[in-house]
Design a protein around this motif. Structure first.
Motif, mmCIF file in Angstrom:
data_model
loop_
_atom_site.group_PDB
_atom_site.id
_atom_site.type_symbol
_atom_site.label_atom_id
_atom_site.label_comp_id
_atom_site.label_asym_id
_atom_site.label_seq_id
_atom_site.Cartn_x
_atom_site.Cartn_y
_atom_site.Cartn_z
ATOM 1 N N PHE A 5 -1.208 27.524 8.704
ATOM 2 C CA PHE A 5 -1.147 27.991 10.086
ATOM 3 C C PHE A 5 0.058 28.883 10.337
ATOM 4 O O PHE A 5 0.072 29.628 11.323
ATOM 5 N N ALA A 6 1.069 28.824 9.488
ATOM 6 C CA ALA A 6 2.262 29.649 9.698
ATOM 7 C C ALA A 6 1.924 31.128 9.629
ATOM 8 O O ALA A 6 2.430 31.938 10.405
ATOM 9 N N ALA A 7 1.059 31.487 8.697
ATOM 10 C CA ALA A 7 0.690 32.889 8.531
ATOM 11 C C ALA A 7 -0.429 33.316 9.473
ATOM 12 O O ALA A 7 -0.519 34.481 9.856
ATOM 13 N N SER A 8 -1.300 32.377 9.856
ATOM 14 C CA SER A 8 -2.494 32.730 10.623
ATOM 15 C C SER A 8 -2.363 32.509 12.119
ATOM 16 O O SER A 8 -3.308 32.751 12.866
ATOM 17 N N SER A 9 -1.193 32.033 12.592
ATOM 18 C CA SER A 9 -1.016 31.823 14.024
ATOM 19 C C SER A 9 -0.931 33.164 14.749
ATOM 20 O O SER A 9 -0.772 34.217 14.125
ATOM 21 N N THR A 10 -1.040 33.116 16.076
ATOM 22 C CA THR A 10 -1.002 34.348 16.879
ATOM 23 C C THR A 10 0.256 35.146 16.582
ATOM 24 O O THR A 10 0.219 36.377 16.450
ATOM 25 N N LEU A 11 1.383 34.441 16.467
ATOM 26 C CA LEU A 11 2.632 35.071 16.034
ATOM 27 C C LEU A 11 2.922 34.579 14.619
ATOM 28 O O LEU A 11 3.325 33.425 14.435
ATOM 29 N N PRO A 12 2.690 35.406 13.608
ATOM 30 C CA PRO A 12 2.970 34.967 12.228
ATOM 31 C C PRO A 12 4.411 34.486 12.097
ATOM 32 O O PRO A 12 5.350 35.146 12.526
ATOM 33 N N LEU A 13 4.558 33.309 11.493
ATOM 34 C CA LEU A 13 5.832 32.597 11.483
ATOM 35 C C LEU A 13 6.586 32.785 10.174
ATOM 36 O O LEU A 13 6.049 32.535 9.100
ATOM 37 N N SER A 14 7.835 33.188 10.277
ATOM 38 C CA SER A 14 8.706 33.171 9.099
ATOM 39 C C SER A 14 8.940 31.717 8.717
ATOM 40 O O SER A 14 9.158 30.862 9.581
ATOM 41 N N SER A 15 8.895 31.428 7.411
ATOM 42 C CA SER A 15 8.980 30.032 7.001
ATOM 43 C C SER A 15 9.504 29.912 5.581
ATOM 44 O O SER A 15 9.332 30.829 4.759
ATOM 45 N N VAL A 16 10.123 28.770 5.300
ATOM 46 C CA VAL A 16 10.582 28.448 3.954
ATOM 47 C C VAL A 16 9.427 27.787 3.207
ATOM 48 O O VAL A 16 8.923 26.749 3.633
ATOM 49 N N ARG A 17 9.003 28.404 2.141
ATOM 50 C CA ARG A 17 7.820 27.941 1.413
ATOM 51 C C ARG A 17 8.185 26.909 0.361
ATOM 52 O O ARG A 17 9.142 27.078 -0.405
#
Length: 368
Positions: A280-292
């Protein structure tokens, strides 16, 4: 109504109990016609073989236990699915228990799995479970910690959460953020504690950069929404301009309340980084920067360690540590000017080091 037993099958098929046992375990030793007769009797009686008892007789279970702290969190769900796949490839089935953040529930699952004589247990612990796990190991049930490490006599597979938090905060500073907030809790969770430690360590590298800790009870979307609403009620000058959330669920909740519901801020005004890089981090309305985190690698390494210990209980505990990577998306739009470090220099260029394509590295482990 009592279920049929092996004696009932033998009587109906007019064979010995040993013949029924051979049909179940070594059908190649039984005449084809006899096999058909026994199978017909099983079907007529709705006989279900006692697999647990069979494995106990053989002295070797083909079942593994997995305890996750939050089955609703996509990260833990992905780890469980990947572990189940790896276990199936090795000829094992898994039983999954959800502790739901409760140390008491976790203890009950550990007790249950030990009673079921599972081959071993993967545990993402809620708190300090290592004494209990060490006792299990001494009694013959190996356990491997997943997502956290320990100094106890228990192997582990984890990600360097402090390092992950540090690159997240470095990125926020690199995009010009000065007033930071760490949103997450409780600190009794090792992962949360390590991420806060890493974030604090990163902040100390820079002059004029501060960080506050917004304590939460749970790591859920709704808790993130509530934290976001609280920030939205502050005067604009008192809000952080960069937020590091302890996981993606919190970050998604924060984004929903801050950027959509209240419109109190935008990514230009308040950079936001999550942790885990769930789908969901990449596919949300606002793509989210995240530590993978490398879920597939974590799960497979944990299953490998567990089966190795099941085969050789005398092996010394081993600890596998992966390095995380930062995936940069729209939630951390740059807001210059950059902040200088305490040494007077600009923050290092993190773009190359933290590229989404940077290869994950596993720390050298001579025992692995």
């Amino acid at each position: 109504m009592n279920s049929a037993g092996i004696k009932d099958v033998a009587a109906l098929a007019s064979v010995s109990i040993g013949t029924v046992s051979n049909v179940l375990n070594r059908p190649q030793l039984v005449a084809p016609e006899t096999v058909k007769r026994v199978e017909a009797a099983m079907e007529e009686l709705s006989y279900v073989p006692n697999e647990a008892a069979r494995q106990l007789r053989l002295g070797r279970s083909r079942t593994l236990g997995i305890i996750t702290p939050d089955a609703s969190n996509p990260f833990f769900a992905d780890v469980a699915v990947a572990a189940e796949k790896a276990a199936a490839e090795a000829g094992y089935t898994v039983i999954v228990g959800n502790s739901n953040g409760s140390d008491e529930r976790e203890a009950r699952y550990l007790e249950l799995f030990e009673k079921l004589r599972v081959r071993g247990v993967l545990v993402s612990p809620v708190g300090e479970s290592t004494p209990r796990l060490s006792q299990m190991r001494q009694r013959g049930t190996p356990a491997v910690l997943v997502g956290t490490s320990s100094d106890a006599a228990c192997s582990s597979v984890s990600v360097d959460d402090a390092a992950g938090a540090e690159i997240a905060v470095d990125h926020l500073v690199h995009t010009g953020r000065r007033r930071l907030a760490f949103v997450g809790g409780p600190l009794t969770m090792r992962q949360v504690s390590d991420r806060f430690t890493g974030a604090s360590r990163a902040v100390r590298k820079y002059a004029a950069v501060s960080i506050e800790h917004i304590h939460l009870r749970e790591m859920t979307v709704e808790e993130g929404r509530e934290a976001g609403r609280g920030l939205a009620q502050r005067p604009a000058a008192d809000r952080p301009d960069g937020v590091f959330a302890a996981n993606d669920l919190l970050a998604i909740g924060l984004a929903a309340s801050l950027f959509t519901e209240t419109r109190a801020a935008s990514p230009e005004q308040m950079g936001l980084v999550g942790y885990d890089d769930i789908t969901f981090a990449a596919s949300s309305t606002l793509p989210l920067s995240s530590v993978r985190q490398p879920t597939e690698l974590i799960a497979r390494a944990a299953i490998d360690l567990l089966l190795q210990e099941a085969e050789d209980s005398g092996r010394a505990p081993r600890h596998v540590l992966y390095q995380p990577e930062l995936v940069i998306r729209a939630s951390t739009v740059a807001s210059p000017p950059l902040v200088k470090s305490s040494s007077g220099r600009e923050p290092a260029d993190l773009t190359r080091a933290n590229s989404p394509h940077r290869r994950l590295r596993k720390m050298d482990d001579p025992h692995y």
